[in-house]
Every structure is written in C-alpha cells, then in structure tokens.
Design a protein around this motif. Structure first.
Motif, short mmCIF file in Angstrom:
data_model
loop_
_atom_site.label_atom_id
_atom_site.label_comp_id
_atom_site.label_asym_id
_atom_site.label_seq_id
_atom_site.Cartn_x
_atom_site.Cartn_y
_atom_site.Cartn_z
N UNK A 6 40.43 -1.84 12.15
CA UNK A 6 39.46 -2.49 11.27
C UNK A 6 38.03 -2.28 11.79
N UNK A 7 37.88 -1.42 12.77
CA UNK A 7 36.57 -1.11 13.33
C UNK A 7 35.97 0.12 12.63
N UNK A 8 34.66 0.32 12.81
CA UNK A 8 33.97 1.40 12.12
C UNK A 8 34.02 2.73 12.83
N UNK A 9 34.28 2.74 14.13
CA UNK A 9 34.21 4.01 14.85
C UNK A 9 35.23 4.08 15.97
N UNK A 10 35.35 5.27 16.50
CA UNK A 10 36.23 5.53 17.65
C UNK A 10 35.40 6.24 18.70
N UNK A 11 35.44 5.73 19.92
CA UNK A 11 34.76 6.38 21.04
C UNK A 11 35.83 7.03 21.91
N UNK A 12 35.54 8.24 22.35
CA UNK A 12 36.48 8.97 23.21
C UNK A 12 35.77 9.25 24.53
N UNK A 13 36.40 8.87 25.62
CA UNK A 13 35.86 9.08 26.96
C UNK A 13 36.87 9.88 27.77
N UNK A 14 36.37 10.69 28.69
CA UNK A 14 37.26 11.35 29.65
C UNK A 14 36.61 11.29 31.04
N UNK A 15 37.33 11.76 32.02
CA UNK A 15 36.83 11.71 33.38
C UNK A 15 36.15 13.00 33.80
N UNK A 16 35.39 13.61 32.90
CA UNK A 16 34.81 14.92 33.15
C UNK A 16 34.04 15.01 34.47
N UNK A 17 33.30 13.98 34.83
CA UNK A 17 32.48 14.03 36.04
C UNK A 17 33.18 13.45 37.27
N UNK A 18 34.43 13.08 37.14
CA UNK A 18 35.13 12.50 38.29
C UNK A 18 35.54 13.61 39.25
N UNK A 19 35.31 13.37 40.54
CA UNK A 19 35.53 14.42 41.54
C UNK A 19 36.55 14.05 42.61
N UNK A 20 37.31 12.98 42.39
CA UNK A 20 38.32 12.57 43.36
C UNK A 20 37.86 11.51 44.32
N UNK A 21 36.57 11.14 44.28
CA UNK A 21 36.09 10.10 45.19
C UNK A 21 36.43 8.70 44.70
N UNK A 55 27.37 -5.58 14.19
CA UNK A 55 28.43 -5.81 15.17
C UNK A 55 28.31 -7.21 15.79
N UNK A 56 27.42 -8.03 15.24
CA UNK A 56 27.27 -9.38 15.74
C UNK A 56 28.50 -10.22 15.39
N UNK A 57 28.90 -11.04 16.34
CA UNK A 57 30.05 -11.91 16.14
C UNK A 57 29.55 -13.34 16.02
N UNK A 58 29.86 -13.98 14.91
CA UNK A 58 29.45 -15.37 14.68
C UNK A 58 30.40 -16.29 15.44
N UNK A 63 37.23 -13.98 15.59
CA UNK A 63 37.09 -12.52 15.71
C UNK A 63 38.46 -11.90 15.85
N UNK A 64 38.70 -10.86 15.08
CA UNK A 64 39.99 -10.16 15.15
C UNK A 64 39.73 -8.66 15.17
N UNK A 65 40.14 -8.03 16.25
CA UNK A 65 39.98 -6.60 16.45
C UNK A 65 41.38 -5.99 16.42
N UNK A 66 41.63 -5.11 15.46
CA UNK A 66 42.95 -4.50 15.31
C UNK A 66 42.85 -3.01 15.60
N UNK A 67 43.75 -2.52 16.43
CA UNK A 67 43.85 -1.09 16.69
C UNK A 67 45.33 -0.76 16.86
#
Length: 74
Positions: A6-21, A55-58, A63-67
C-alpha cells in the motif's frame, strides 16, 4: 518476485561499498554484493515535493504498512 504494497515506492539497497570491515552475525564479514534489501515506503523526497503524496502520519489515525513478497518460478 512480485511485491504487493500500500506504499507508493520501492527502495532497493545493496552492499556495493562494503569491503568486509563490517562484521555481522557469527563474525561474518559483509562484502560488496553479498546481499540486497527491498523496502516499500513512501516517496523519500515527499516532504520537499508538494506534488508527491504526503508521508506524514497523523497520531490520531492508525498506521498500517502492508508489504507482501511472493516468490515463484515459471
């Protein structure tokens, strides 16, 4: 994979800059491209863009976030 939300967008993240530290559970080092995060949410720049849905929550409303993530093979 299909995503239903029921949200407007999808964000995708990866560990591209992770170097094992960075060390995770079981002393496992995190390296680039070792994982991905797929997060449903409102538009990140919504507070700065009047034309975007709010995106303000009254505090008086519940509030109900469904995914729902469905995985399948064709």
């Amino acid at each position: 994979m299909d995503i239903y939300t029921n949200q407007q967008s999808v964000q995708v993240y990866n560990g591209y800059f992770m170097d094992g530290t960075d060390i995770g559970k079981g002393d496992t080092p995190y390296y680039a491209s070792a994982g991905i995060a797929i997060e449903t949410q409102g538009y990140p720049d919504a507070p700065n863009q009047p034309s975007f849905p709010s995106i303000l929550i009254d505090k008086t409303e519940k509030y109900r976030h469904v995914a729902e993530y469905q995985f399948g093979v064709d």
